[in-house]
Design a protein around this motif. Structure first.
Motif, PDB file in Angstrom:
ATOM      1  N   ARG A 217    -100.626  30.406 -72.199  1.00 26.00           N
ATOM      2  CA  ARG A 217    -100.190  29.013 -72.919  1.00 26.00           C
ATOM      3  C   ARG A 217     -99.445  28.095 -72.260  1.00 26.00           C
ATOM      4  O   ARG A 217     -99.021  27.112 -72.411  1.00 26.00           O
ATOM      5  N   TRP A 218     -99.038  28.683 -71.004  1.00 26.62           N
ATOM      6  CA  TRP A 218     -98.432  27.792 -69.771  1.00 26.62           C
ATOM      7  C   TRP A 218     -99.249  26.851 -69.203  1.00 26.62           C
ATOM      8  O   TRP A 218    -100.632  27.256 -69.015  1.00 26.62           O
ATOM      9  N   ASP A 219     -98.961  25.886 -68.669  1.00 33.51           N
ATOM     10  CA  ASP A 219     -99.745  24.996 -67.855  1.00 33.51           C
ATOM     11  C   ASP A 219    -100.046  25.459 -66.577  1.00 33.51           C
ATOM     12  O   ASP A 219     -99.074  26.015 -65.798  1.00 33.51           O
ATOM     13  N   ALA A 220    -101.346  25.600 -66.209  1.00 33.79           N
ATOM     14  CA  ALA A 220    -101.592  26.186 -64.910  1.00 33.79           C
ATOM     15  C   ALA A 220    -101.117  25.741 -63.612  1.00 33.79           C
ATOM     16  O   ALA A 220    -100.526  26.344 -62.789  1.00 33.79           O
ATOM     17  N   VAL A 221    -100.612  24.479 -63.580  1.00 39.32           N
ATOM     18  CA  VAL A 221     -99.847  23.921 -62.311  1.00 39.32           C
ATOM     19  C   VAL A 221     -98.416  24.363 -62.493  1.00 39.32           C
ATOM     20  O   VAL A 221     -98.057  24.911 -61.327  1.00 39.32           O
ATOM     21  N   VAL A 254    -103.363  34.768 -62.013  1.00 41.38           N
ATOM     22  CA  VAL A 254    -104.691  33.825 -60.968  1.00 41.38           C
ATOM     23  C   VAL A 254    -105.998  33.648 -61.821  1.00 41.38           C
ATOM     24  O   VAL A 254    -106.502  32.562 -61.347  1.00 41.38           O
ATOM     25  N   ALA A 255    -106.262  34.138 -62.801  1.00 40.86           N
ATOM     26  CA  ALA A 255    -107.491  34.384 -63.655  1.00 40.86           C
ATOM     27  C   ALA A 255    -107.176  32.835 -64.469  1.00 40.86           C
ATOM     28  O   ALA A 255    -108.195  31.910 -64.342  1.00 40.86           O
ATOM     29  N   ARG A 262    -111.354  25.479 -61.425  1.00 38.43           N
ATOM     30  CA  ARG A 262    -112.806  25.112 -61.583  1.00 38.43           C
ATOM     31  C   ARG A 262    -113.133  23.678 -62.143  1.00 38.43           C
ATOM     32  O   ARG A 262    -114.199  23.117 -61.962  1.00 38.43           O
ATOM     33  N   GLU A 263    -112.020  23.321 -63.163  1.00 37.38           N
ATOM     34  CA  GLU A 263    -112.263  22.266 -63.925  1.00 37.38           C
ATOM     35  C   GLU A 263    -111.758  20.799 -63.401  1.00 37.38           C
ATOM     36  O   GLU A 263    -111.941  19.828 -63.965  1.00 37.38           O
ATOM     37  N   MET A 264    -111.039  21.200 -62.097  1.00 38.61           N
ATOM     38  CA  MET A 264    -110.638  19.973 -61.356  1.00 38.61           C
ATOM     39  C   MET A 264    -111.693  19.243 -60.548  1.00 38.61           C
ATOM     40  O   MET A 264    -112.652  19.779 -60.244  1.00 38.61           O
ATOM     41  N   PRO A 265    -111.477  17.783 -60.411  1.00 35.07           N
ATOM     42  CA  PRO A 265    -112.251  17.215 -59.686  1.00 35.07           C
ATOM     43  C   PRO A 265    -112.360  17.896 -58.099  1.00 35.07           C
ATOM     44  O   PRO A 265    -111.484  18.360 -57.565  1.00 35.07           O
ATOM     45  N   GLU A 266    -113.335  17.148 -57.212  1.00 32.95           N
ATOM     46  CA  GLU A 266    -113.433  17.658 -56.115  1.00 32.95           C
ATOM     47  C   GLU A 266    -112.545  17.069 -55.138  1.00 32.95           C
ATOM     48  O   GLU A 266    -111.661  17.713 -54.242  1.00 32.95           O
ATOM     49  N   THR A 267    -112.011  15.730 -55.473  1.00 30.75           N
ATOM     50  CA  THR A 267    -110.645  15.325 -54.848  1.00 30.75           C
ATOM     51  C   THR A 267    -110.301  14.056 -55.764  1.00 30.75           C
ATOM     52  O   THR A 267    -110.874  13.575 -56.614  1.00 30.75           O
ATOM     53  N   VAL A 268    -108.832  13.935 -55.599  1.00 27.69           N
ATOM     54  CA  VAL A 268    -108.128  12.855 -56.404  1.00 27.69           C
ATOM     55  C   VAL A 268    -107.640  11.890 -55.553  1.00 27.69           C
ATOM     56  O   VAL A 268    -106.830  10.652 -55.752  1.00 27.69           O
ATOM     57  N   ALA A 269    -108.019  11.786 -54.318  1.00 28.27           N
ATOM     58  CA  ALA A 269    -107.843  10.603 -53.166  1.00 28.27           C
ATOM     59  C   ALA A 269    -108.511   9.340 -53.630  1.00 28.27           C
ATOM     60  O   ALA A 269    -109.651   9.185 -53.883  1.00 28.27           O
ATOM     61  N   LYS A 270    -107.761   8.149 -53.468  1.00 32.58           N
ATOM     62  CA  LYS A 270    -108.343   6.803 -53.956  1.00 32.58           C
ATOM     63  C   LYS A 270    -108.843   6.295 -52.538  1.00 32.58           C
ATOM     64  O   LYS A 270    -108.112   6.260 -51.421  1.00 32.58           O
ATOM     65  N   LYS A 271    -110.114   5.781 -52.562  1.00 30.08           N
ATOM     66  CA  LYS A 271    -110.585   5.003 -51.657  1.00 30.08           C
ATOM     67  C   LYS A 271    -110.519   3.585 -51.648  1.00 30.08           C
ATOM     68  O   LYS A 271    -110.803   2.877 -52.326  1.00 30.08           O
ATOM     69  N   MET A 272    -109.403   3.209 -50.800  1.00 23.52           N
ATOM     70  CA  MET A 272    -109.217   1.766 -50.548  1.00 23.52           C
ATOM     71  C   MET A 272    -108.861   1.492 -49.149  1.00 23.52           C
ATOM     72  O   MET A 272    -108.341   2.309 -48.484  1.00 23.52           O
ATOM     73  N   ASP A 273    -109.016   0.207 -48.681  1.00 25.27           N
ATOM     74  CA  ASP A 273    -108.832   0.059 -47.211  1.00 25.27           C
ATOM     75  C   ASP A 273    -107.339  -0.289 -47.191  1.00 25.27           C
ATOM     76  O   ASP A 273    -106.430  -0.121 -48.171  1.00 25.27           O
ATOM     77  N   LYS A 274    -106.968  -0.282 -45.786  1.00 22.79           N
ATOM     78  CA  LYS A 274    -105.317  -0.238 -45.466  1.00 22.79           C
ATOM     79  C   LYS A 274    -104.750  -1.410 -46.002  1.00 22.79           C
ATOM     80  O   LYS A 274    -103.641  -1.390 -46.455  1.00 22.79           O
ATOM     81  N   VAL A 275    -105.379  -2.662 -46.130  1.00 24.40           N
ATOM     82  CA  VAL A 275    -104.680  -3.659 -46.570  1.00 24.40           C
ATOM     83  C   VAL A 275    -104.507  -3.600 -48.092  1.00 24.40           C
ATOM     84  O   VAL A 275    -103.376  -4.125 -48.541  1.00 24.40           O
ATOM     85  N   GLY A 276    -105.469  -3.140 -48.715  1.00 25.72           N
ATOM     86  CA  GLY A 276    -105.181  -3.076 -50.208  1.00 25.72           C
ATOM     87  C   GLY A 276    -104.130  -2.110 -50.655  1.00 25.72           C
ATOM     88  O   GLY A 276    -103.217  -2.249 -51.421  1.00 25.72           O
ATOM     89  N   ALA A 277    -104.151  -1.100 -49.569  1.00 22.31           N
ATOM     90  CA  ALA A 277    -102.862   0.063 -49.885  1.00 22.31           C
ATOM     91  C   ALA A 277    -101.697  -0.535 -49.648  1.00 22.31           C
ATOM     92  O   ALA A 277    -100.865  -0.457 -50.634  1.00 22.31           O
TER      93      ALA A 277
END
Length: 396
Positions: A217-221, A254-255, A262-277
């Motif tokens: 019942r707890w959040d996995a994080v 652990v289970a 397994r349900e998390m995405p492969e990555t959560v990084a945002k793809k943006m150029d340096k100027v946009g960031a």
């Protein structure tokens, strides 16, 4: 006294032999009066057992009329022996009462047992909480009852701490009677983490068992960041039951974490150029307000640097266009209006914009200057004539 105790002890079995109507209409009211006004001496538990046996066959209307008012008055009693007997038979005594009556009339007196000076009353109250929880509703359970149990985790008596954790675990299990996820996260979880460091081994083992029961019942994080690091040292605890309980709890958690991963995405990084960031960061600072002064300072610095660079660039361009080319003496350059310097000059002198200013570096320029030049040599150094800016003015 001894004879009275023997009589009350055998009263429950004898009551089953009497006719039902006689037992409910004649015997039951007398037994309740006996308990309420202290005629049972130290036989409260035996008399209440007889009351429970006789009243279990009564319908809800009869129970609410005959037994429920007496139970409400009994819970308000200050006699510890009577209260202890009531807490022992709480499940049977409350089953025929309306929930509204339990919440309004019984629970306030019941909750005082958590702070009673007698450890036996406190422990009996903790055990009876399992019977009281389904009857008080989710609101009272999450706002009051669960908090009393959490406080009992810090009780001075180790047995009360252990039983409190067991009751919390049963209430917070997956099929528990209404403990919300918010209460589980912000009220129960800190109490369990504190109990993991208890000096009494059964308390640590109970805390681990409850953690394993509540893990799904707890959040996995939260489990990965807060609970697992707190449980890991108990894998090498000095007591074997604690180590076994820790291993089981870690296995369940652990289970749970792996299933979430397994349900998390492969990555959560945002793809943006340096100027946009950088632009997004500056916009966030400006929106938040606290970094407005930093943004203003940065903008002023950048604007100053750009202005300085532009000024230097324009000055270089002007010096190039207005520079004097090396040509033979007396020959005018192209129609720029600027006289060419004699061949003896290695580079044009640095002329200031102010009139009548003396340049004290004569060695940088040759002394062969024509008479009509804008700059003449005197004893004190290089001086400007009155027409030093005419040619340049004509060029512009």
């Amino acid at each position: 006294s001894h004879e009275r105790a023997e009589f009350f002890a055998g009263l429950g079995a004898a009551a089953a032999e009497f006719p039902r109507v006689f037992a409910q209409r004649k015997m039951l009211p007398e037994l309740l009066t006996l308990v309420e006004f202290g005629g049972a001496d130290n036989g409260h538990s035996a008399v209440l057992a007889s009351v429970v046996q006789i009243a279990r066959d009564m319908d809800e209307t009869e129970y609410s009329t005959v037994v429920a008012p007496a139970v409400v008055r009994l819970f308000a009693s200050t006699d510890r022996a009577l209260r202890f007997a009531l807490l022992e038979h709480a499940t049977a005594l409350l089953h025929g009462m309306h929930d509204d009556v339990v919440v309004a009339s019984v629970y306030p007196a019941f909750a005082t047992g958590f702070g009673d000076a007698a450890p036996a009353i406190r422990e009996a109250t903790v055990k009876a909480a399992l019977s009281m929880a389904p009857r008080v509703g989710s609101k009272t359970l999450n706002s009051d009852l669960i908090k009393h149990l959490v406080r009992a985790v810090a009780d001075a008596e180790p047995g009360i701490r252990t039983n409190s954790l067991i009751c919390i675990g049963k209430l917070c299990a997956k099929n528990g009677p209404g403990v919300t996820d918010t209460s589980l996260r912000y009220i129960v979880c800190p109490a369990l983490l504190h109990a993991l460091r208890d000096v009494f081994p059964p308390v640590r083992a109970a805390a681990l068992a409850v953690s394993g029961a509540c893990a799904m019942r707890w959040d996995a994080v939260d489990v990965a960041r807060r609970v697992v690091p707190a449980i890991s040292p108990l894998l090498v605890d000095g007591e074997r039951p604690v180590r076994v309980a820790a291993a089981k709890a870690i296995h369940v958690m652990v289970a749970h974490i792996e299933g979430h991963a397994r349900e998390m995405p492969e990555t959560v990084a945002k793809k943006m150029d340096k100027v946009g960031a950088q632009a997004e960061a500056v916009a966030d600072l400006a929106a938040n307000g606290w970094g407005g002064w930093a943004v203003s300072s940065l903008s002023s610095t950048i604007s100053g640097a750009i202005s300085l660079a532009s000024s230097v660039s324009q000055s270089g361009a002007r010096s190039e266009s207005a520079g004097v080319r090396s040509e033979p003496a007396g020959v005018r350059s192209e129609p720029s209006g600027i006289r060419s310097e004699p061949s003896g000059l290695s580079e044009p002198p640095q002329v200031s914009q102010r009139p009548s200013t003396t340049i004290n570096s004569p060695t940088a320029v040759s002394t062969s200057i024509p008479s009509n030049a804008a700059v003449s040599q005197s004893a004190g150094g290089w001086e400007f004539n009155d027409d030093w800016g005419e040619d340049a003015a004509d060029a512009w």
